[in-house]
Design a protein around this motif. Sequence first.
Motif, PDB file in Angstrom:
ATOM      1  N   TRP A 234       0.775  -1.159   0.035  1.00 21.37           N
ATOM      2  CA  TRP A 234      -0.071   0.069   0.092  1.00 21.37           C
ATOM      3  C   TRP A 234       1.093   1.403   0.130  1.00 21.37           C
ATOM      4  CZ3 TRP A 234       0.368   3.784   3.536  1.00 21.37           C
ATOM      5  CH2 TRP A 234       0.836   3.402   5.045  1.00 21.37           C
ATOM      6  N   LEU A 235       2.021   1.174   0.742  1.00 26.16           N
ATOM      7  CA  LEU A 235       2.863   2.306   0.668  1.00 26.16           C
ATOM      8  C   LEU A 235       3.492   2.581  -0.508  1.00 26.16           C
ATOM      9  CD1 LEU A 235       3.955   4.440   2.593  1.00 26.16           C
ATOM     10  CD2 LEU A 235       5.642   3.198   3.479  1.00 26.16           C
ATOM     11  N   LYS A 236       3.892   1.592  -1.243  1.00 28.96           N
ATOM     12  CA  LYS A 236       4.607   1.635  -2.516  1.00 28.96           C
ATOM     13  C   LYS A 236       3.683   2.174  -3.467  1.00 28.96           C
ATOM     14  CE  LYS A 236       7.581  -2.768  -1.876  1.00 28.96           C
ATOM     15  NZ  LYS A 236       7.874  -4.023  -2.427  1.00 28.96           N
ATOM     16  N   HIS A 237       2.535   1.815  -3.707  1.00 29.50           N
ATOM     17  CA  HIS A 237       1.368   2.486  -4.364  1.00 29.50           C
ATOM     18  C   HIS A 237       1.236   3.700  -4.015  1.00 29.50           C
ATOM     19  CE1 HIS A 237       0.848  -1.360  -6.195  1.00 29.50           C
ATOM     20  NE2 HIS A 237       0.167  -1.740  -5.250  1.00 29.50           N
ATOM     21  N   ASP A 238       1.132   4.257  -2.717  1.00 33.37           N
ATOM     22  CA  ASP A 238       1.060   5.642  -2.410  1.00 33.37           C
ATOM     23  C   ASP A 238       2.228   6.389  -2.847  1.00 33.37           C
ATOM     24  OD1 ASP A 238      -1.341   5.157  -1.307  1.00 33.37           O
ATOM     25  OD2 ASP A 238      -0.786   5.308   0.609  1.00 33.37           O
ATOM     26  N   PHE A 239       3.214   5.768  -2.554  1.00 32.74           N
ATOM     27  CA  PHE A 239       4.589   6.466  -2.997  1.00 32.74           C
ATOM     28  C   PHE A 239       4.676   7.055  -4.421  1.00 32.74           C
ATOM     29  CE2 PHE A 239       8.931   6.160  -4.904  1.00 32.74           C
ATOM     30  CZ  PHE A 239       9.541   7.126  -4.185  1.00 32.74           C
ATOM     31  N   ASP A 240       4.210   6.026  -5.403  1.00 32.50           N
ATOM     32  CA  ASP A 240       4.243   6.218  -6.761  1.00 32.50           C
ATOM     33  C   ASP A 240       3.366   7.386  -7.044  1.00 32.50           C
ATOM     34  OD1 ASP A 240       5.818   4.152  -7.236  1.00 32.50           O
ATOM     35  OD2 ASP A 240       4.367   2.689  -7.886  1.00 32.50           O
ATOM     36  N   TYR A 241       2.236   7.295  -6.204  1.00 36.51           N
ATOM     37  CA  TYR A 241       1.043   8.178  -6.383  1.00 36.51           C
ATOM     38  C   TYR A 241       1.747   9.663  -5.912  1.00 36.51           C
ATOM     39  CZ  TYR A 241      -3.573  10.448  -6.798  1.00 36.51           C
ATOM     40  OH  TYR A 241      -4.471  11.203  -7.229  1.00 36.51           O
ATOM     41  N   GLN A 242       2.375   9.829  -4.868  1.00 37.93           N
ATOM     42  CA  GLN A 242       2.896  10.945  -4.352  1.00 37.93           C
ATOM     43  C   GLN A 242       3.910  11.389  -4.940  1.00 37.93           C
ATOM     44  OE1 GLN A 242       3.929   9.188  -0.376  1.00 37.93           O
ATOM     45  NE2 GLN A 242       2.307  10.441   0.857  1.00 37.93           N
ATOM     46  N   SER A 243       4.880  10.898  -5.745  1.00 38.59           N
ATOM     47  CA  SER A 243       5.874  11.232  -6.626  1.00 38.59           C
ATOM     48  C   SER A 243       5.415  11.835  -7.707  1.00 38.59           C
ATOM     49  CB  SER A 243       6.894   9.974  -7.064  1.00 38.59           C
ATOM     50  OG  SER A 243       7.450   9.222  -5.977  1.00 38.59           O
ATOM     51  N   ALA A 244       4.305  11.273  -8.237  1.00 37.70           N
ATOM     52  CA  ALA A 244       3.618  11.928  -9.603  1.00 37.70           C
ATOM     53  C   ALA A 244       3.168  13.324  -9.116  1.00 37.70           C
ATOM     54  CB  ALA A 244       2.501  11.055 -10.240  1.00 37.70           C
ATOM     55  N   ALA A 245       2.371  13.422  -7.935  1.00 37.55           N
ATOM     56  CA  ALA A 245       1.981  14.592  -7.474  1.00 37.55           C
ATOM     57  C   ALA A 245       2.756  15.380  -7.040  1.00 37.55           C
ATOM     58  CB  ALA A 245       0.903  14.118  -5.843  1.00 37.55           C
ATOM     59  N   ALA A 246       3.913  15.293  -6.541  1.00 36.43           N
ATOM     60  CA  ALA A 246       4.955  16.058  -6.265  1.00 36.43           C
ATOM     61  C   ALA A 246       5.498  16.775  -7.569  1.00 36.43           C
ATOM     62  CB  ALA A 246       6.171  15.552  -5.489  1.00 36.43           C
ATOM     63  N   LEU A 247       5.790  16.050  -8.600  1.00 35.22           N
ATOM     64  CA  LEU A 247       6.196  16.567  -9.757  1.00 35.22           C
ATOM     65  C   LEU A 247       5.115  17.785 -10.297  1.00 35.22           C
ATOM     66  CD1 LEU A 247       7.423  13.144 -11.491  1.00 35.22           C
ATOM     67  CD2 LEU A 247       8.918  15.232 -11.020  1.00 35.22           C
ATOM     68  N   PHE A 248       3.770  17.142 -10.233  1.00 29.25           N
ATOM     69  CA  PHE A 248       2.681  18.327 -10.811  1.00 29.25           C
ATOM     70  C   PHE A 248       2.805  19.572 -10.036  1.00 29.25           C
ATOM     71  CE2 PHE A 248      -1.563  19.773 -10.398  1.00 29.25           C
ATOM     72  CZ  PHE A 248      -2.025  19.936 -11.805  1.00 29.25           C
ATOM     73  N   TYR A 249       2.808  19.404  -8.876  1.00 30.63           N
ATOM     74  CA  TYR A 249       2.889  20.655  -7.834  1.00 30.63           C
ATOM     75  C   TYR A 249       4.105  21.312  -8.200  1.00 30.63           C
ATOM     76  CZ  TYR A 249      -1.213  18.931  -5.150  1.00 30.63           C
ATOM     77  OH  TYR A 249      -2.336  18.564  -4.935  1.00 30.63           O
ATOM     78  N   ALA A 250       5.193  20.831  -8.697  1.00 33.26           N
ATOM     79  CA  ALA A 250       6.397  21.533  -8.902  1.00 33.26           C
ATOM     80  C   ALA A 250       6.415  22.177 -10.110  1.00 33.26           C
ATOM     81  CB  ALA A 250       7.688  20.404  -8.797  1.00 33.26           C
ATOM     82  N   GLY A 251       5.408  21.690 -11.138  1.00 35.36           N
ATOM     83  CA  GLY A 251       5.228  22.414 -12.258  1.00 35.36           C
ATOM     84  C   GLY A 251       5.873  21.466 -13.289  1.00 35.36           C
ATOM     85  N   LYS A 252       6.394  20.300 -13.004  1.00 33.99           N
ATOM     86  CA  LYS A 252       7.040  19.514 -14.042  1.00 33.99           C
ATOM     87  C   LYS A 252       5.884  18.484 -14.631  1.00 33.99           C
ATOM     88  CE  LYS A 252      11.497  19.677 -11.532  1.00 33.99           C
ATOM     89  NZ  LYS A 252      12.419  18.975 -11.066  1.00 33.99           N
ATOM     90  N   PHE A 253       5.189  19.133 -15.398  1.00 30.26           N
ATOM     91  CA  PHE A 253       3.772  18.398 -15.849  1.00 30.26           C
ATOM     92  C   PHE A 253       3.856  17.094 -16.939  1.00 30.26           C
ATOM     93  CE2 PHE A 253       2.683  23.017 -15.407  1.00 30.26           C
ATOM     94  CZ  PHE A 253       2.058  22.854 -14.221  1.00 30.26           C
ATOM     95  N   LEU A 254       4.945  17.193 -17.737  1.00 28.68           N
ATOM     96  CA  LEU A 254       5.332  16.132 -18.568  1.00 28.68           C
ATOM     97  C   LEU A 254       5.778  14.904 -17.696  1.00 28.68           C
ATOM     98  CD1 LEU A 254       6.481  17.813 -21.697  1.00 28.68           C
ATOM     99  CD2 LEU A 254       4.242  17.055 -21.161  1.00 28.68           C
ATOM    100  N   ASP A 255       6.719  15.098 -16.763  1.00 28.69           N
ATOM    101  CA  ASP A 255       7.064  14.036 -15.853  1.00 28.69           C
ATOM    102  C   ASP A 255       6.153  13.522 -15.021  1.00 28.69           C
ATOM    103  OD1 ASP A 255       9.752  14.369 -16.946  1.00 28.69           O
ATOM    104  OD2 ASP A 255      10.480  15.917 -15.330  1.00 28.69           O
ATOM    105  N   ALA A 256       5.383  14.161 -14.481  1.00 27.16           N
ATOM    106  CA  ALA A 256       4.008  13.850 -13.696  1.00 27.16           C
ATOM    107  C   ALA A 256       3.111  13.220 -14.510  1.00 27.16           C
ATOM    108  CB  ALA A 256       3.329  15.189 -13.095  1.00 27.16           C
TER     109      ALA A 256
END
Length: 767
Positions: A234-256
């Motif tokens: 569950w934490l691994k899946h949340d980690f993947d989601y959190q990583s995508a979200a962090a990229l999104f909020y950082a403005g790295k939209f294509l990476d997210a």
Amino acid sequence: MDKLTQATRIRSRFWHLLRLKIFHEAGVIVLCVLGTFAVPPALASGQDGGFGTNMFAPEFFVVKADLPDFASGKLGVVLGTYWRIYLYLAYRAANGAALTKAQLTSLSIEGSRPGLLLGLDRQGKLLDTTEGATLWASAKTVFQGKNQAALETKKYDPARYITYENCPNDALKRAAQTLTERQKAAPTPWVALWLANQDVVFANCGLATHTGPGRPAPATAPMPVALPAGAPDWLKHDFDYQSAAALFYAGKFLDARARFQAIAKTYQSPWQPLGAYLAARCLLRKASLERGEPNPANVEYTRAEEAKYRALLETARGELVAAGKTYAPALQLVSWVDVRIHPERFLDELALALGGGDPTADTAQQLTDYLLLLDTADGVKGIAAVSPLTAWIRAMQAPAAHRAEAMARARVEFKKQPGALWLMPLLSHAAPGDLTADEINAATSVLPTAPAYVHLQFHLNRLAIVRGDAALADDRVNAMLEGPPGALSTATRNRWLGLKMLTSATREEFFQAALRPLADQTLRGVPIPDEKLPPRASYDDDVLRHLSRHFSVAELGLARPAAKGQVPYDFVGIGWTRAAILDDWTAADALTNDLATGKLTTAHLYERYKNAPDKQAKKDAALLVLVNTPELHPGIVRPGIRGEAVWGCTNGSWGAGLLPDEGLDNAWPRFLVEPARVQARLEQSKLLALPKRSSYLGPLLLDFAQRNPDDVEVPKALHFFVASTRMECSDGVDKPKNVKSYSQQAFEFLKQRYAKSEWARKTRYYF
């Protein structure tokens, strides 16, 4: 010093004006791809930037206290310069669909915007945008046992000069809920690791990640820390989601986007249903933030940026439709995308819904979207819009260059729908001779109870005045002003007083009509320290325009007693300055004592003028007064300019090109008979030929200094002349580099001839 006010017409950056909706959804982190941008109030819903409002009859809005009456049909005089939200209300009222006070309240209108653009609910109360942050801090406090610092959720983009809600309320609320759920279901160490990574995600909320040319490099966006071996699934899946979200909020939209696409293919992840949907939203956020500003000077650039923007939206739309098969909220965004790909079609649909009938629960949102789409649409093309509402608003707002198009559309619609509605823009734009007999009869026949009655009567009388029939209009103007108390709002009454000023048979009547109360006492504002509030009754700008254009020096001398102590402008100062410029020393002599009253530092200069033995001595003494008193000016207003063009400056009007020319500014006050008009025209031709102040006074002062080098007033006059040029407008003419300005010549003369004087020491530079 002379005040040169000029409106700063801010070019609309419509790529950041779009209304961006927030959607509720389940999940650890709600990605509000399209949070509401914080936009300067001067850029939305037809509002012009840098505006300065008329305190007696506002040109852009209806005074708030008058708004319920206005929306219910008491329209008064409707201006084409009104922000579009007020023209929308006027259209409904004139079209038989006026709003009740309750219906108006549901729109929560403030300035140029409905409440939804201002973060207000339907009762006009400010929506709570901090609830999510509070819940997130509370959830963390429960888990960690200590108080939490406030979270910055807004991001400033210095490259585009915008601030937007990067991590909205719902994202924080859902994160708080998820933390509570994880705390109940998982061991504390793993939850602590989840929380540490979630803090990293939210650390990107307010982090500047875009910079403009020449700015420092942005801070490196923090990313969630890799999980240790043995971490639960569950934490691994949340980690993947959190990583995508962090990229999104950082403005790295294509990476997210790549991360969310990977999640969409990971079927064992609880976030898999959201993956494709959020990948599409990455494109929407990228499109919204990175859309290029239209540049009229570079059409190819504009087309290229627009094509790029539309391509992102088209791609996102296809993905949202596909994602909607398994995740319904995705389909809610399809219409958002369609509005931006096909704005004209949706503008017509919204106009159809808004133009009549009773308002519904959707009206506030529809009006918000409609106004913002109008902001991005071509105003001139809108005159030919399919929707009557849009065409009417655009016709009312049509600039002078498109007056004929607006009148043509109004005539077409008037034939289809005879009545007052389309007569309003028709008469607003009409000049004498433009209207047919049938149109005049139709406007004259509108009943006093009709919402458009006062507006149409105003323009019928305006046209009579402009064509020279002020005496004919006077009775009708009097009848309107003498109507029942409260029949006209203060702002509307003041506009009618502007007509009465021109129909008055005597000078005393002219100034009685010129004195007006403020439309709203709140418009007086807060005084600058050591200054007083403006009076509750004074004179509007149209008085200055008539004094400048139509009053000779002799008439200016008669103006002050006729005003009975209520001095709208410096009659004496303007009259004396004009007399000195025009070599009318008899008129100047008559005004000198009044002008000198209370002038302590220049009293000796006025005495010098009064004791001058001959014409040249008078001219020299008057020159010293003008140089030492830079606030004195001839009060010139150029044709077509709504404001003072001081001493030959052409950019002294905040209303130039902004307010319509109804012909009234050039209409002669009725009481001024032909001999007075002939003299005023003669003087005006000379005054309008004046160069700017320094170019007029500079040669005279240098000549005086060379003729009278031992005069004690010379060094001081040179100092004040140089100093005053720093507050002067530019004349817009590029001078050859080898030609010295009058300021430089005066500076050099001062430094060379009077190097040891206090005035030379005080004058450090000439620019």
